[in-house]
Design a protein around this motif. Structure first.
Motif, PDB file in Angstrom:
ATOM      1  N   LEU A 151      50.841  57.345  30.759  1.00 47.10           N
ATOM      2  CA  LEU A 151      51.636  58.205  31.637  1.00 47.10           C
ATOM      3  C   LEU A 151      51.871  57.536  32.982  1.00 47.10           C
ATOM      4  CD1 LEU A 151      49.812  61.496  30.770  1.00 47.10           C
ATOM      5  CD2 LEU A 151      52.241  61.089  30.408  1.00 47.10           C
ATOM      6  N   ASN A 155      55.490  56.919  34.687  1.00 46.99           N
ATOM      7  CA  ASN A 155      55.913  57.724  35.827  1.00 46.99           C
ATOM      8  C   ASN A 155      55.597  57.122  37.189  1.00 46.99           C
ATOM      9  OD1 ASN A 155      56.822  60.449  34.611  1.00 46.99           O
ATOM     10  ND2 ASN A 155      54.943  59.991  33.513  1.00 46.99           N
ATOM     11  N   GLN A 158      56.192  52.081  38.571  1.00 48.58           N
ATOM     12  CA  GLN A 158      57.341  51.405  39.165  1.00 48.58           C
ATOM     13  C   GLN A 158      57.187  51.249  40.674  1.00 48.58           C
ATOM     14  OE1 GLN A 158      57.372  54.389  37.716  1.00 48.58           O
ATOM     15  NE2 GLN A 158      58.934  55.757  38.500  1.00 48.58           N
ATOM     16  N   CYS A 159      56.559  52.220  41.338  1.00 52.34           N
ATOM     17  CA  CYS A 159      56.374  52.122  42.786  1.00 52.34           C
ATOM     18  C   CYS A 159      54.944  51.699  43.152  1.00 52.34           C
ATOM     19  CB  CYS A 159      56.658  53.460  43.461  1.00 52.34           C
ATOM     20  SG  CYS A 159      58.348  54.033  43.285  1.00 52.34           S
ATOM     21  N   ALA A 168      56.388  47.755  48.040  1.00 53.94           N
ATOM     22  CA  ALA A 168      57.376  48.004  49.081  1.00 53.94           C
ATOM     23  C   ALA A 168      58.523  48.850  48.551  1.00 53.94           C
ATOM     24  CB  ALA A 168      57.915  46.685  49.606  1.00 53.94           C
ATOM     25  N   GLN A 209      48.173  66.447  31.853  1.00 56.35           N
ATOM     26  CA  GLN A 209      48.620  65.060  32.023  1.00 56.35           C
ATOM     27  C   GLN A 209      48.313  64.549  33.425  1.00 56.35           C
ATOM     28  OE1 GLN A 209      52.763  64.963  30.704  1.00 56.35           O
ATOM     29  NE2 GLN A 209      52.045  64.646  28.626  1.00 56.35           N
ATOM     30  N   ASP A 223      35.550  50.246  41.831  1.00 59.83           N
ATOM     31  CA  ASP A 223      34.892  48.943  41.766  1.00 59.83           C
ATOM     32  C   ASP A 223      34.266  48.695  40.415  1.00 59.83           C
ATOM     33  OD1 ASP A 223      35.518  47.809  44.109  1.00 59.83           O
ATOM     34  OD2 ASP A 223      33.899  48.754  45.228  1.00 59.83           O
ATOM     35  N   PRO A 225      33.492  46.962  36.891  1.00 57.00           N
ATOM     36  CA  PRO A 225      33.522  45.539  36.565  1.00 57.00           C
ATOM     37  C   PRO A 225      34.900  45.132  36.049  1.00 57.00           C
ATOM     38  CG  PRO A 225      32.087  46.768  35.080  1.00 57.00           C
ATOM     39  CD  PRO A 225      32.439  47.676  36.194  1.00 57.00           C
ATOM     40  N   ASN A 226      35.321  43.933  36.427  1.00 57.88           N
ATOM     41  CA  ASN A 226      36.620  43.448  35.999  1.00 57.88           C
ATOM     42  C   ASN A 226      36.408  42.339  34.980  1.00 57.88           C
ATOM     43  OD1 ASN A 226      39.136  42.309  35.757  1.00 57.88           O
ATOM     44  ND2 ASN A 226      39.684  42.885  37.831  1.00 57.88           N
ATOM     45  N   PRO A 227      36.632  42.623  33.683  1.00 63.07           N
ATOM     46  CA  PRO A 227      36.291  41.638  32.649  1.00 63.07           C
ATOM     47  C   PRO A 227      37.005  40.306  32.850  1.00 63.07           C
ATOM     48  CG  PRO A 227      36.859  43.745  31.683  1.00 63.07           C
ATOM     49  CD  PRO A 227      37.187  43.846  33.137  1.00 63.07           C
ATOM     50  N   GLY A 228      38.173  40.313  33.463  1.00 61.19           N
ATOM     51  CA  GLY A 228      38.945  39.079  33.586  1.00 61.19           C
ATOM     52  C   GLY A 228      38.559  38.225  34.765  1.00 61.19           C
ATOM     53  N   LEU A 230      38.567  37.222  38.775  1.00 61.53           N
ATOM     54  CA  LEU A 230      39.315  37.477  40.011  1.00 61.53           C
ATOM     55  C   LEU A 230      40.605  38.245  39.730  1.00 61.53           C
ATOM     56  CD1 LEU A 230      39.197  34.151  42.019  1.00 61.53           C
ATOM     57  CD2 LEU A 230      38.030  36.275  42.535  1.00 61.53           C
TER      58      LEU A 230
END
Lengths: 269, 354
Positions: A151, A155, A158-159, A168, A209, A223, A225-228, A230
């Motif tokens: 969703l 929706n 895009q911004c 911006a 929704q 915060d 964990p970010n598997p990828g 940086l």
């Protein structure tokens, strides 16, 4: 019946009838009268509206008018609902510091109780979106995150960027980053469409929704964990390309220069 | 071979490396510097040390590959570790990347070290020569060509010459005809969208892409933004992506007094305007909608459309306003379309009418 009828002239008959009538009235009253709590709520509500009106006169009326009717400096608040007030004041956007392309988020100086009073006053001006309750924006189902992601990409992305980092718009306006925004405020922004953001009313985006979108945003911008590794700001190919060209290619060039600068000849020149 | 050439072409050797021996001429060619041996060329110990270094790098690469496979087998994909400066990352991803990186880097580093220390580094000059042929050879070739042309009668027998040219010119046509088999002709696909199924008598409902339900006009409030697609289209359809790329709608509602374009107001329903979501520049989905200014911005090249003024282009490279779909309500009160867009959606193309 005859016995009862015969005693109708008894001296105590009037007293008995009176007692019966009183008991019936009292019982009916007890059964149908509004509960004390409801009475207290109404009283508290009108008190909150009164208090809110005082706060409004001090903090908001210079732009929005004493009765929220609006002026050349601020729009009318009739019908914006309590959710708008809770969002605008709760995120520190209102009262606005100065006119400009967009009113930025800043430190909130009101307590939640004061915000509720302001919201009660503005809500009394005309019906509008109501501040959501905690269960409306708090998801307990882990599936909501992935549904919310779909969703969000339809929706919002895009911004606000696919990871909620913002972006911006035209002439100094921008979609703010969603990092660190309260779940309630995200929900209210969708309900009310603050500033240039379009609204997503319950009629076209049901409450369920909205809750899923909130779950996704909170998950993605927290915060966790970010598997990828940086994220480089989660801005996509721009930062990734910049990093690759400058640091990746830069390192390769530096290694090549280092290799070439160190001769293997026995006689160093 | 290079040795032979250098013997005759190179200026005489002037003794030791790089010294200018010819005192009379200050601009004389000093010749090539003499070959300098490397330490590994003259010191057997240094050479075997370099050999061990190269082998060590290759061994480290091997160990890293073993480490890669071991990490893949042993590390739980859900395990999270903190690694400076990356933060909390997946232990498996980090281990796979590190071991594969080391394995590849060590092969490269070993090869470079090998080439620099142990492979022959004797300089081999390759002389340059003029590439043009000598005058005699050129005169001979021209003579032969003229003789051949005269003997063939190419200049004299004009009928043969002209028919030959004709046949040569026609042969490539076969290839051009075969290009037809590259695919079906575009037909009217660029002019039409899925909304063409809608007619006055059998209108198509606008389906909300969030709820997948039809919408009533009162659902779409002023300042809201909704995305819609034609009824009958399902996200599970095989060709969903192709169809939604043309059929996608952006539904906004603007107070009727704020709508500046009368034709646009007429195509809408009580201020609800249904615009194509596809940018007319290069076809990006466009939906950065500012509800107060009524501007819609394309994220790709910043084309900006004023949705209150018939989606007129007010900034950016787009060449046309966004096409608007005529909408109304059916007997149940749902928003419907009664026909296709009046003009093609998306970017311009050769046969576009204007």
């Amino acid at each position: 019946m005859k016995k009862l009828s015969a005693r109708r002239r008894h001296p105590l008959a009037a007293l008995v009838v009176l007692l019966l009538a009183l008991a019936a009235t009292g019982g009916l009253y007890a059964a149908f009268a509004p509960a004390d709590k409801a009475q207290a709520d109404v009283a508290a509500q009108s008190l909150a509206i009164d208090e809110g009106k005082k706060l409004f006169a001090v903090g908001c009326s210079s732009c929005h008018g004493l009765n929220g009717q609006g002026s050349s400096d601020g729009p009318s608040l009739v019908g914006v609902g309590s959710a708008s007030v809770d969002f605008q004041v709760g995120t520190g956007r209102m009262p606005a510091q100065q006119p400009g392309a967009q009113v930025p988020r800043k430190k909130n100086i009101y307590t939640q109780a004061e915000i509720d009073q302001l919201a009660a006053f503005v809500a009394s001006l005309g019906p509008g979106p109501v501040t959501p309750k905690e269960e409306q924006y708090t998801s307990t189902n882990p599936e909501d995150i992935s549904k919310g992601g779909e969703l969000f990409r339809t929706n919002c992305a895009q911004c606000h960027n696919f990871a909620g980092q913002g972006g911006a718009l035209t002439k100094g306006k921008y979609a703010p980053s969603l990092e660190g925004v309260d779940a309630k405020h995200i929900y209210e922004a969708m309900q009310t469409g603050p500033q240039n953001m379009p609204s997503f009313p319950d009629t076209t985006m049901p409450e369920e929704q909205k809750k899923q979108i909130v779950a996704f945003v909170r998950h993605t911008t927290s915060d966790e964990p970010n598997p990828g590794g940086l994220t480089l700001g989660s801005l996509g190919p721009v930062t990734e390309g910049l990093f690759g060209w400058i640091f990746g290619l830069g390192t390769l060039i530096a290694v090549a220069i280092w290799v070439a600068a160190h001769t293997t000849k026995a006689k160093k020149s | 071979m290079s040795h032979d050439m250098s013997e005759e072409k190179l200026p005489e050797s002037h003794g030791s490396a790089g010294e200018v021996a010819e005192h009379g001429n200050p601009f004389a060619d000093p010749g090539l510097p003499a070959h300098e041996p490397r330490r590994t060329d003259i010191d057997e110990k240094a050479a075997s040390r370099a050999e061990r270094q190269v082998s060590l790098m290759f061994v480290i690469s091997m160990l890293a590959t073993v480490g890669f496979i071991a990490s893949y087998v042993a590390i739980d994909p859900d395990k999270i570790v903190y690694i400076f400066p990356l933060g909390k990352v997946s232990a498996l991803n980090f281990a796979l990347g590190l071991t594969l990186g080391v394995a590849l880097f060590m092969i490269g580093a070993g090869a470079v070290h090998w080439a620099r220390t142990l492979m022959s580094d004797v300089e081999l000059p390759a002389e340059r020569h003029p590439i043009e042929a000598s005058d005699e050879v050129r005169a001979d070739v021209i003579e032969q060509f003229k003789t051949g042309a005269a003997e063939s009668g190419f200049g004299r027998r004009k009928m043969i010459r002209n028919t030959l040219i004709g046949s040569m010119a026609l042969v490539p046509l076969s290839g051009v005809v075969l290009l037809r088999d590259l695919g079906p002709l575009p037909e009217k696909k660029l002019q039409e969208t899925g909304w063409k199924e809608a007619t006055e008598t059998k209108p198509l409902q606008l389906v909300n892409m969030n709820t997948m339900q039809p919408m009533k006009p009162e659902d779409v409030i002023i300042g809201s933004l909704t995305f819609a697609m034609p009824e009958g289209l399902s996200t599970h359809d095989e060709d969903f992506q192709q169809r939604i790329a043309k059929d996608a709608l952006m539904l906004v509602r603007i107070a009727p007094d704020d709508i500046k374009d009368d034709k646009s107001k007429e195509l809408g329903f009580e201020g609800i305007l249904a615009y194509s979501k596809i940018c007319t520049h290069v076809g990006c989905p466009i939906s950065l909608y500012e509800q107060q200014t009524h501007h819609a911005l394309c994220p790709c090249h910043q084309s900006t459309f004023d949705l209150a003024d018939g989606a007129r282009v007010i900034f950016g490279p787009a060449g046309h306003p966004l096409p608007q779909l005529k909408i109304t309500t059916d007997e149940k009160g749902n928003l419907v379309a009664t026909g296709d867009f009046a003009e093609p959606v998306g970017p311009s193309f050769w046969e576009r009418a204007r």
